[in-house]
Design an enzyme around this catalytic site. Structure first.
Site, short mmCIF file in Angstrom:
data_model
loop_
_atom_site.label_atom_id
_atom_site.label_comp_id
_atom_site.label_asym_id
_atom_site.label_seq_id
_atom_site.Cartn_x
_atom_site.Cartn_y
_atom_site.Cartn_z
N ARG A 163 11.50 -4.84 7.41
CA ARG A 163 10.57 -3.79 7.47
C ARG A 163 10.74 -3.11 6.30
NH1 ARG A 163 8.37 -6.84 10.12
NH2 ARG A 163 7.25 -6.63 12.00
N GLU A 194 2.27 -1.84 2.93
CA GLU A 194 1.93 -3.44 2.36
C GLU A 194 0.34 -3.47 2.25
OE1 GLU A 194 3.51 -6.07 5.11
OE2 GLU A 194 5.68 -5.57 4.62
N HIS A 204 5.01 -10.44 2.00
CA HIS A 204 5.43 -10.51 3.26
C HIS A 204 5.05 -11.87 3.77
CE1 HIS A 204 6.03 -8.17 7.25
NE2 HIS A 204 6.73 -9.31 7.13
#
Length: 340
Positions: A259, A288, A307
């Protein structure tokens, strides 16, 4: 009629996937099994940022089950959910995007998927290591810019990874262990941080000659690659900052597939501007995507991916199937993977 497990399985509760395009952006996934056991609505968007819109979608669908994928559900939205909502499914591992205590106070079970992307995320770590060791990112950038100098006088240091030290923060967990599963056959030495000074009893690498448990400071100061594989919580948020990065060797690399907020991004940016370490690979960022004005976009020693550790086709289908398993367990009266 007696309400048994059999009759529970016969009913089809209403479900809405609030941002199904985050998962099914290529329309390649099969939802047929989930559609058989629920009256399913797929809201084909990547994200919803408005609490009012989230609440409106849930209310209008008359949903009993709400599914999300890495989408922030603020308390102001959840407070407006109708009493029909009994289950929230996070289609992923992290659930810090849902106010779970509030959900519990409203009688809503929140469930997640603990292990759907273990191998995929582990392979993402190794992908970064392999690319860093051969300067692949830098070479691809040169060619894209029309720079062919590498073909005449090579410009970048490159290394074998055999014998290199890989530091795993959260290395005794499921994903950290899966990273070690790949790194060890490649000849790497694995360093694992642990407050207790040892791996959990019975861990598969408890007595492995190439796996060493070390204090966190030693891990940062001696590893050639540092991989972040721990969960995000109050204790780990911003737990890696300038102090830790400045311990690292100037030839080392920092990799985060966990994370983004585990790393203090502002302090990382300053360290990378000073070239304290050789590079950073961030599959996750604090926000993000990063803000358009973020300096992360323009640092030539920071390499970003959006991601994608969980985004491989097989991983995403597995996620749908395991979300269906969670919902099936709820319908049968034995809800699994409850996090609140």
């Amino acid at each position: 009629m007696v309400f048994t497990a059999t009759t529970r399985l016969m009913r089809r509760p209403t479900a809405i996937f609030l941002n199904s395009s985050r998962l099914n952006y290529d329309e390649a996934l099969d939802f047929s099994r989930l559609s058989r056991i629920t009256d399913l609505t797929l809201n084909k968007v990547d994200n919803i940022t408005s609490s009012d819109e989230i609440a409106e979608k849930v209310i209008s669908s008359k949903a009993e089950i709400v599914i999300t994928k890495e989408m922030e559900v603020h308390a102001s939205a959840l407070e407006k959910f109708p009493s029909t909502v009994k289950l929230m499914c996070e289609a992923g591992t992290g659930f810090n995007n849902i106010p779970i205590a509030l959900a519990r106070s409203r009688g809503i079970d929140v469930v997640n998927i603990p292990t759907y992307s273990t191998e995929s995320v582990a392979h993402m770590v190794i992908t970064y290591i392999m690319n860093f060791s051969a300067a692949m990112f830098q070479q691809a950038k040169m060619l894209y810019e029309g720079n062919q100098k590498n073909f005449y006088v090579f410009q970048h240091p490159i290394y074998e990874i055999t014998g290199k030290k890989l530091g795993l923060i959260g290395g005794s967990g499921t994903i950290g262990t899966a990273v070690a599963d790949v790194a060890l056959p490649l000849g790497m030495e694995v360093l694992v941080s642990s407050r207790s000074g040892r791996l959990p009893k019975g861990h598969k690498y408890e007595n492995h000659p190439k796996v060493k448990v070390v204090p966190l400071d030693e891990l940062f100061s001696t590893a050639d690659f540092v991989s972040v594989n721990c969960p995000l919580n109050d204790e780990t948020r911003h737990s890696i900052g300038a102090r830790e990065i400045r311990m690292m060797k100037p030839t080392s690399f920092l990799i985060n597939t966990a994370r983004g907020a585990i790393i203090n991004e502002l302090e990382l940016i300053q360290c990378m501007k000073e070239r304290v370490i050789a590079g950073a690979g961030l599959d996750t960022q604090e926000v993000e995507p990063p803000h358009p004005e973020s300096e992360l976009w323009n640092l030539d020693n920071v390499f970003l991916t959006p991601h994608i550790g969980w985004r491989r086709l097989e991983t995403r289908q597995r996620l749908i199937d395991m979300t269906t398993d969670n919902i099936e367990s709820y319908i049968s009266g034995s809800t699994q993977n409850v996090v609140n």
